[in-house]
Design an enzyme around this catalytic site. Structure first.
Site, PDB file in Angstrom:
ATOM      1  CB  THR A 229     -11.646-114.575  27.503  1.00 11.79           C
ATOM      2  OG1 THR A 229     -11.842-114.808  26.108  1.00 11.79           O
ATOM      3  CG2 THR A 229     -10.158-114.635  27.779  1.00 11.79           C
ATOM      4  CB  SER A 273      -4.408-111.506  21.604  1.00  6.83           C
ATOM      5  OG  SER A 273      -5.199-111.372  22.781  1.00  6.83           O
ATOM      6  CE1 TYR A 275      -8.813-109.317  27.615  1.00  6.50           C
ATOM      7  CE2 TYR A 275      -9.208-110.685  25.681  1.00  6.50           C
ATOM      8  CZ  TYR A 275      -9.615-110.188  26.907  1.00  6.50           C
ATOM      9  OH  TYR A 275     -10.824-110.573  27.427  1.00  6.50           O
ATOM     10  CG  HIS A 276      -7.283-113.905  24.291  1.00  2.00           C
ATOM     11  ND1 HIS A 276      -7.270-113.080  23.199  1.00  2.00           N
ATOM     12  CD2 HIS A 276      -8.588-114.221  24.486  1.00  2.00           C
ATOM     13  CE1 HIS A 276      -8.512-112.908  22.749  1.00  2.00           C
ATOM     14  NE2 HIS A 276      -9.328-113.587  23.514  1.00  2.00           N
ATOM     15  CE  LYS A 279     -10.008-110.987  30.470  1.00  8.42           C
ATOM     16  NZ  LYS A 279     -10.950-110.518  31.479  1.00  8.42           N
TER      17      LYS A 279
HETATM   18  N1  USQ Z   1     -13.718-110.942  13.342  1.00  5.73           N
HETATM   19  C1  USQ Z   1     -14.095-110.780  12.029  1.00  5.73           C
HETATM   20  N2  USQ Z   1     -14.440-109.534  11.610  1.00  5.73           N
HETATM   21  C2  USQ Z   1     -14.453-108.445  12.436  1.00  5.73           C
HETATM   22  C3  USQ Z   1     -14.087-108.629  13.790  1.00  5.73           C
HETATM   23  C4  USQ Z   1     -13.719-109.892  14.193  1.00  5.73           C
HETATM   24  O1  USQ Z   1     -14.095-111.720  11.241  1.00  5.73           O
HETATM   25  O2  USQ Z   1     -14.791-107.344  11.982  1.00  5.73           O
HETATM   26  C5  USQ Z   1     -13.397-112.294  13.830  1.00  5.73           C
HETATM   27  C6  USQ Z   1     -12.025-112.399  14.476  1.00  5.73           C
HETATM   28  O3  USQ Z   1     -11.049-112.752  13.554  1.00  5.73           O
HETATM   29  C7  USQ Z   1     -12.268-113.463  15.540  1.00  5.73           C
HETATM   30  C8  USQ Z   1     -13.743-113.356  15.881  1.00  5.73           C
HETATM   31  O4  USQ Z   1     -14.339-112.588  14.854  1.00  5.73           O
HETATM   32  O5  USQ Z   1     -12.056-114.737  15.005  1.00  5.73           O
HETATM   33  C9  USQ Z   1     -14.047-112.676  17.191  1.00  5.73           C
HETATM   34  O6  USQ Z   1     -13.427-111.416  17.221  1.00  5.73           O
HETATM   35  P1  USQ Z   1     -13.913-110.256  18.209  1.00  5.73           P
HETATM   36  O7  USQ Z   1     -13.110-109.042  17.902  1.00  5.73           O
HETATM   37  O8  USQ Z   1     -15.382-110.142  18.229  1.00  5.73           O
HETATM   38  O9  USQ Z   1     -13.566-110.875  19.635  1.00  5.73           O
HETATM   39  P2  USQ Z   1     -12.184-111.196  20.325  1.00  5.73           P
HETATM   40  O10 USQ Z   1     -11.061-110.375  19.826  1.00  5.73           O
HETATM   41  O11 USQ Z   1     -12.024-112.665  20.254  1.00  5.73           O
HETATM   42  O12 USQ Z   1     -12.448-110.695  21.794  1.00  5.73           O
HETATM   43  C10 USQ Z   1     -13.774-110.556  22.320  1.00  5.73           C
HETATM   44  C11 USQ Z   1     -13.709-109.620  23.497  1.00  5.73           C
HETATM   45  C12 USQ Z   1     -12.826-110.229  24.554  1.00  5.73           C
HETATM   46  C13 USQ Z   1     -13.300-111.615  24.895  1.00  5.73           C
HETATM   47  C14 USQ Z   1     -13.421-112.466  23.650  1.00  5.73           C
HETATM   48  C15 USQ Z   1     -14.067-113.802  23.890  1.00  5.73           C
HETATM   49  O13 USQ Z   1     -13.253-108.359  23.097  1.00  5.73           O
HETATM   50  O14 USQ Z   1     -12.820-109.409  25.709  1.00  5.73           O
HETATM   51  O15 USQ Z   1     -12.358-112.167  25.749  1.00  5.73           O
HETATM   52  O16 USQ Z   1     -14.256-111.798  22.711  1.00  5.73           O
HETATM   53  S1  USQ Z   1     -13.362-115.034  22.879  1.00  5.73           S
HETATM   54  O17 USQ Z   1     -13.291-114.570  21.504  1.00  5.73           O
HETATM   55  O18 USQ Z   1     -14.188-116.202  22.997  1.00  5.73           O
HETATM   56  O19 USQ Z   1     -12.036-115.214  23.382  1.00  5.73           O
END
Ligand code: USQ
Length: 508
Positions: A229, A273, A275-276, A279
């Site tokens: 990720t 997190s 979770y991260h 990874k």
């Molecule tokens: N966010 C919002 N509003 C929401 C949901 C999320 O503003 O309703 C923001 C979060 O604060 C964050 C971003 O959007 O800054 C991304 O959140 P997310 O829930 O879409 O994604 P994340 O928790 O980062 O995890 C997801 C996948 C995970 C993957 C990751 C890639 O669930 O498996 O590893 O995306 S990354 O984010 O590039 O690490």
């Protein structure tokens, strides 16, 4: 066929999973690269010998002499040469990505096998949520794949933690590539409490570690394509570029009037997190296995994925993939579209200026095929940052609002809520994501606008809209990184959304 799609034509038997190197290479003496072993060899024509498992008649030969373009076992396909009837095993085949990839690969003539223990279904159920796009039971999915698409999938219900059964299945199938999706993908789920953090890390880290030992013992020539990720890197406040896992040769560390090349070293990780963190631990375990046992792996640092469409999952209702919108398993764009459909103000966490990399489901599938088609060198730990662009969360919300209101006649509002996570509101972000386009000829085909439109088309269907309504109490987050137990408060509601042109910057 264009040269563009033949990115792997010059790869040789050295990269082919049908090669048998065992017992013929002194791995310890070879170091990490073919170049080194070449240079060390006295006789450059015969420095490594191998056999072909698919064509034993070739005898013992130099595996660098036959290219994929020359080998009759490698067939021209839309995403490069593919091994004829290639056997690919997907771990976590019942999930959002796993099921979609199974159909995508099957459609290309790949022999797909897979395992799953339905953990994702169970975790979502445990939170009281459901996939808003209904999905069929596995038996019905498999039946529909055969009857609608002519794809036979060899499925076995196995938990990745059950090493004995996993080993037995791998030994039976002898996969030529393994795609590893069998992990818990949720940052918020891992932050609920100690039990959830431990579950996520055990499943992810120990599951992967066990798999590596099985691969060493049974299929050392098989490539491992492992989902990492972008969140492993975090968003370093120094503003330095976020390289693709490994520093490039010309990266320099300067300190105390001295300087060093960082080339080849793993880049720092700053996970966001537990979770991260799992990874990151995987990264080191896979990296070490490549070093100790000459396993071959691509670590796919995937940005936030979104979308619902591929031609195969859209071919029949029984073939659809899941679509989660709850705070734990829904990713941000998918959540925004679902929120817009039911008139729920789009939930931006904090200022919404966080920058993240994104990739559409269909484009992610294209990347995976290209990686499968172009296996790493023995011993190579390769990394790709898998994203097609990046932008702020706020500009995404504005894009969703624009399409929802202008194309679907919805009234879309945006709200800023307290951010329950620990993440910088404003930060520099310069991700490098060159490897997939440059080495694997990946070209994104799906714009965010196109996929968001397709999501609206599906989610506005009355039965699906109803399923979103049923779970709307699970939209606003309650899982605080701090451990507090309280709902987030709304900071601001934006009724008149301005459609920012900067959202367009993101278009690939
Ligand atoms: N966010 C919002 N509003 C929401 C949901 C999320 O503003 O309703 C923001 C979060 O604060 C964050 C971003 O959007 O800054 C991304 O959140 P997310 O829930 O879409 O994604 P994340 O928790 O980062 O995890 C997801 C996948 C995970 C993957 C990751 C890639 O669930 O498996 O590893 O995306 S990354 O984010 O590039 O690490």
């Amino acid at each position: 066929m264009s040269a563009y799609s033949m990115h792997n034509q010059d790869k040789t038997c050295w990269n082919c999973p049908a090669i048998d190197l065992a017992g013929m290479v002194d791995f310890r003496a070879c170091g990490q690269s073919l170049q080194i072993s070449k240079a060390r060899s006295d006789d450059s024509d015969t420095y490594i010998l191998a056999r072909c498992k698919r064509n034993p008649g070739l005898g013992v030969y130099d595996p660098t002499t036959i290219t994929f373009a020359e080998c009759p076992e490698w067939i021209e396909r839309p995403y490069g040469y593919l091994l004829r009837d290639m056997r690919v095993m997907i771990l976590g085949i019942d999930g959002y990505l796993g099921w979609t990839l199974a159909l995508w690969l099957g459609n290309l003539g790949i022999k797909v096998s897979g395992i799953d223990n339905y953990n994702r279904r169970n975790w979502v159920k445990e939170r009281g949520a459901h996939t808003v796009v209904p999905i069929s039971r596995m038996s019905e999915r498999l039946h529909a794949a055969t009857s609608v698409l002519g794809i036979d999938i060899n499925f076995r219900e196995i938990d990745i933690m059950d090493r004995a059964r996993l080993a037995e299945f791998i030994d039976e199938v002898k996969p030529e590539a393994i795609v590893h999706y069998a992990e818990c993908p949720s940052a918020p789920y891992s932050m609920i409490d100690a039990e959830h953090a431990i579950l996520v890390q055990e499943n992810n880290v120990l599951g992967t570690l066990g798999l590596l030992f099985i691969m060493r013992d049974l299929v050392p020539e098989t490539s491992l394509i492992k989902l990492g990720t972008m969140g492993e890197y975090g968003t370093p406040l120094t503003g330095r570029p976020i390289f693709e896992g490994i520093f490039p040769a010309d990266a320099i560390l300067k300190w105390d009037n001295r300087e060093w090349s960082l080339g080849g070293e793993l880049t720092p990780r700053d996970p966001v997190s537990f979770y991260h963190v799992s990874k990151v631990q995987d990264t080191f375990n896979v990296y070490e296995s490549c070093k100790y046992w000459w396993l071959r792996s691509y670590d796919v640092m995937q940005g936030v994925i979104y979308g619902i469409h591929t031609d195969q999952v859209a071919a029949d209702e029984r073939l659809r993939t899941r679509f989660d919108i709850d705070e734990w398993f829904g990713t941000v764009i998918n959540r925004f579209v679902a929120q817009a459909v039911i008139g729920f103000p789009l939930s931006i966490y904090g200022a919404g200026e966080q920058l993240r990399g994104f990739i559409a489901l269909e484009d992610a599938m294209q990347c995976m095929v290209r990686l499968i088609a172009s296996p790493p060198d023995p011993g190579q730990y390769g990394v790709v940052n898998q994203m097609s662009g990046y932008c702020s969360i706020r500009s995404l919300a504005e894009t969703v609002a624009e399409i929802g209101s202008q194309e679907f006649g919805l009234t879309v509002r945006i709200q800023r809520v307290e951010n329950p996570r620990v993440e910088a509101d404003i930060h520099p972000f310069e991700p490098i994501y060159d490897n997939l386009p440059k080495e694997f000829a990946f070209q994104p085909k799906v714009s965010p606008e196109m996929e968001i439109y397709r999501m609206f088309e599906l989610l506005t269907q009355p039965s699906i809209k109803q399923r979103i309504e049923e779970k709307k109490h699970l939209i606003l987050p309650r899982t605080w990184w701090s451990g507090q137990k309280k709902p987030v408060e709304t900071l601001e509601v934006i009724d008149e959304v301005e459609y920012a042109p900067r959202a367009k910057v993101y278009l690939s």
